[in-house]
Design an enzyme around this catalytic site. Structure first.
Site, PDB file in Angstrom:
ATOM      1  N   PHE A 210       1.753   5.680  -6.838  1.00  0.00           N
ATOM      2  CA  PHE A 210       0.532   5.264  -7.551  1.00  0.00           C
ATOM      3  C   PHE A 210       0.399   3.755  -7.423  1.00  0.00           C
ATOM      4  CE2 PHE A 210      -2.121   3.791 -10.950  1.00  0.00           C
ATOM      5  CZ  PHE A 210      -3.087   4.766 -11.096  1.00  0.00           C
ATOM      6  N   ASP A 319       5.593  -2.698  -5.038  1.00  0.00           N
ATOM      7  CA  ASP A 319       4.664  -2.682  -6.176  1.00  0.00           C
ATOM      8  C   ASP A 319       5.475  -2.576  -7.466  1.00  0.00           C
ATOM      9  OD1 ASP A 319       2.900  -2.072  -8.198  1.00  0.00           O
ATOM     10  OD2 ASP A 319       1.776  -0.568  -7.065  1.00  0.00           O
ATOM     11  N   THR A 371     -13.808 -14.481  -8.640  1.00  0.00           N
ATOM     12  CA  THR A 371     -14.248 -15.485  -9.617  1.00  0.00           C
ATOM     13  C   THR A 371     -13.091 -16.005 -10.472  1.00  0.00           C
ATOM     14  OG1 THR A 371     -16.405 -14.436  -9.713  1.00  0.00           O
ATOM     15  CG2 THR A 371     -15.868 -15.942 -11.508  1.00  0.00           C
TER      16      THR A 371
HETATM   17  C1  LIG Z   1       2.926   1.015  -9.868  1.00  0.00           C
HETATM   18  C2  LIG Z   1       1.512   0.757 -10.298  1.00  0.00           C
HETATM   19  N1  LIG Z   1       0.694   0.089  -9.474  1.00  0.00           N
HETATM   20  C3  LIG Z   1      -0.585  -0.183  -9.812  1.00  0.00           C
HETATM   21  C4  LIG Z   1      -1.090   0.231 -11.023  1.00  0.00           C
HETATM   22  C5  LIG Z   1      -2.517  -0.081 -11.372  1.00  0.00           C
HETATM   23  O1  LIG Z   1      -2.573  -1.009 -12.377  1.00  0.00           O
HETATM   24  P1  LIG Z   1      -3.926  -1.163 -13.249  1.00  0.00           P
HETATM   25  O2  LIG Z   1      -4.030   0.077 -14.079  1.00  0.00           O
HETATM   26  O3  LIG Z   1      -3.708  -2.407 -14.038  1.00  0.00           O
HETATM   27  O4  LIG Z   1      -5.031  -1.288 -12.268  1.00  0.00           O
HETATM   28  C6  LIG Z   1      -0.269   0.936 -11.915  1.00  0.00           C
HETATM   29  C7  LIG Z   1      -0.808   1.405 -13.205  1.00  0.00           C
HETATM   30  O5  LIG Z   1      -0.246   2.195 -13.906  1.00  0.00           O
HETATM   31  C8  LIG Z   1       1.068   1.214 -11.536  1.00  0.00           C
HETATM   32  O6  LIG Z   1       1.878   1.890 -12.342  1.00  0.00           O
END
Ligand SMILES: Cc1ncc(COP(=O)(O)O)c(C=O)c1O
Length: 490
Positions: A210, A319, A371
């Site tokens: 995710f 990530d 922005t």
């Molecule tokens: C591993 C990971 N990356 C990206 C995101 C996306 O973050 P946001 O909800 O702040 O867009 C999440 C959100 O849960 C996440 O767990």
């Protein structure tokens, strides 16, 4: 083999006994915390339902659990508008670093020197305030991952990843172009979404991963079909993420084989997509797949994957939006891999209070821009959060609480084998599976009615995402309540 190990573990646990109701819960030392949960209604209570109806006339409220009273919430406890006080082990989808209304953060708000930062939100990319370099150095750069001295701030997790992907593509094309400037054909075709200006490049991601729900990120998100349905996407490669058996230390051989299978597939996909004319510019991965069900992989898996990325000239993007900020017992989950050069890009958000990504020097295109590009007021809070983490040794606290939590989960799964399995975790970033999704959902609702707020992920997983101020006292409190819920479960 799995059965044998589980039986061994069960036997071992039955020798040590595992009844939580009798365990003393030492008094909390978090001075701004409550003593425990206190429930006056079922949740959502009448006031929440009323507000739900009101908001429903303006917005979709399908995902709302209940309405909150953030003034009354403190430390590890979230209070709702009906006066219910719940031990929060989900913390706004893992995004509250040091509890609600932490006095150190309230002080940041009342410091008159900070006032202009709260009142005047700048367009950071063009008009940053005088103290911006200092503030970013004392906040984000003070926790920069190994080998990284540059950081780009952004707003949310998805927008951090989205911009990191763009930086990766631009870096990749710059490598290919060498000293040449873009051709007129590239410039012209880019305006009509065609190659060569908009090249056929790809990001390799993992099944179950995710990375956010914006268009680019969604092409690398593979946790639930409902997130993706009806939305056009890219033809980018998706590799299998290892399906490991837990506890990890009991299945090292089987797990290593599973990881090797996935790594082989990664290399095959990189070759295949190059042959297709859509070379892989970057690989994106979470250190622990969170939304996808808390799936772990070994440090060895990540080290090898990092080497594969290097070998094929792909950027390696870790990530840490959900894993970053201390929940695993280290500030970054990738620190558990023990590498000097763990990544080319590390993205963050959630517990770091605003988003962004660290990156290697060469991934520094000037064309990453919007922005706000972050929010300096969030960096003020982050500086203070980091002070609290250091002053109170919160990473050590997380490690201690995490050990107690995971041991408690092992014991409960031994006690309720028909309901729970696959307890796993790093620090307090823990999870356990229920036998099916309906049971998982029922258990979580029962726990909520008894004053414990939990989150789900994957198909049938319960995830634990407490704040860093979650102490052994809170672990025992939770385990007592969870034990009651499981005992009453029919
Ligand atoms: C591993 C990971 N990356 C990206 C995101 C996306 O973050 P946001 O909800 O702040 O867009 C999440 C959100 O849960 C996440 O767990």
């Amino acid at each position: 083999n799995q059965c044998k190990c589980l039986n061994r573990r069960r036997m071992c646990l039955s020798i040590h006994m595992f009844v939580y109701v009798s365990k003393a819960a030492a008094k909390t030392q978090v001075e701004f915390d409550y003593d425990g949960p206190s429930m006056t209604t079922t949740v959502p209570g009448p006031r929440s339902q009323e507000l739900m109806k009101q908001l429903g006339q303006i917005q979709n409220t399908g995902a709302i659990n209940f309405f909150c009273n953030y003034e009354e919430s403190k430390g590890n406890y979230l209070v709702d508008v009906d006066g219910n006080r719940m031990l929060d082990i989900y913390t706004q989808i893992s995004s509250i670093p040091i509890g609600y209304n932490h006095p150190a953060l309230l002080k940041v708000m009342t410091n008159p020197n900070n006032l202009s930062t709260f009142v005047n939100r700048p367009a950071l990319g063009i008009l940053p305030p005088e103290n911006f370099p200092d503030k970013i150095t004392e906040s984000l750069l003070s926790v920069a991952p190994s080998g990284m001295t540059r950081v780009q701030t952004m707003s949310c997790g998805a927008c951090s990843n989205e911009n990191a992907y763009k930086a990766i593509f631009i870096w990749y094309r710059n490598k290919e172009r060498g000293p040449n400037t873009p051709t007129n054909e590239e410039l012209n075709t880019s305006m009509i979404n065609q190659a060569p200006g908009c090249p056929e490049l790809s990001i390799l991601s993992f099944m179950g991963g995710f990375h956010g729900r914006t268009l680019g990120c969604l092409a690398t998100t593979h946790s639930k079909a409902i997130h993706k349905l009806d939305i056009p996407s890219f033809d980018w490669p998706v590799a299998p993420f290892p399906r490991l058996q837990y506890p990890l230390d009991e299945f090292t051989r089987d797990n290593a084989e599973e990881e090797a299978r996935c790594l082989e597939e990664v290399e095959d996909l990189i070759v295949k997509w190059r042959q297709k004319g859509k070379p892989v510019a970057g690989i994106v991965i979470e250190p622990i797949q969170a939304e996808g069900g808390d799936n772990h992989a070994s440090p060895d898996f990540f080290r090898r994957l990092r080497n594969i990325a290097r070998k094929h000239g792909c950027a390696f993007h870790v990530d840490e939006v959900q894993t970053g900020g201390g929940g695993t017992g280290k500030f970054w989950a990738h620190e558990h891999w023990g590498m000097d050069d763990p990544a080319d890009v590390v993205s963050f958000s959630k517990k770091l209070l605003s988003g962004g990504y660290y990156h290697k020097d060469e991934l520094q295109p000037y064309r990453i821009f919007n922005t706000w590009m972050g929010d300096p007021s969030k960096n003020l809070f982050l500086s203070e959060v980091l002070n609290v983490i250091r002053r109170e040794n919160l990473l050590e606290q997380v490690t201690r609480s995490g050990k107690a939590l995971l041991n408690g989960l092992y014991e409960l799964q031994a006690q309720y084998p028909s309901i729970l399995s696959r307890a796993r975790g790093q620090g307090t970033f823990c999870a356990i599976d229920a036998c099916d999704d309906a049971t998982r959902d029922r258990i979580m609702l029962k726990a909520r009615d008894k004053g414990v707020l939990l989150g789900g992920c994957g198909d049938r997983t319960i995830r634990f995402r407490p704040a860093l101020v979650f102490k052994e006292y809170h672990v025992n409190l939770f385990l007592n309540i969870f034990n009651d819920v499981l005992a009453q479960h029919k």
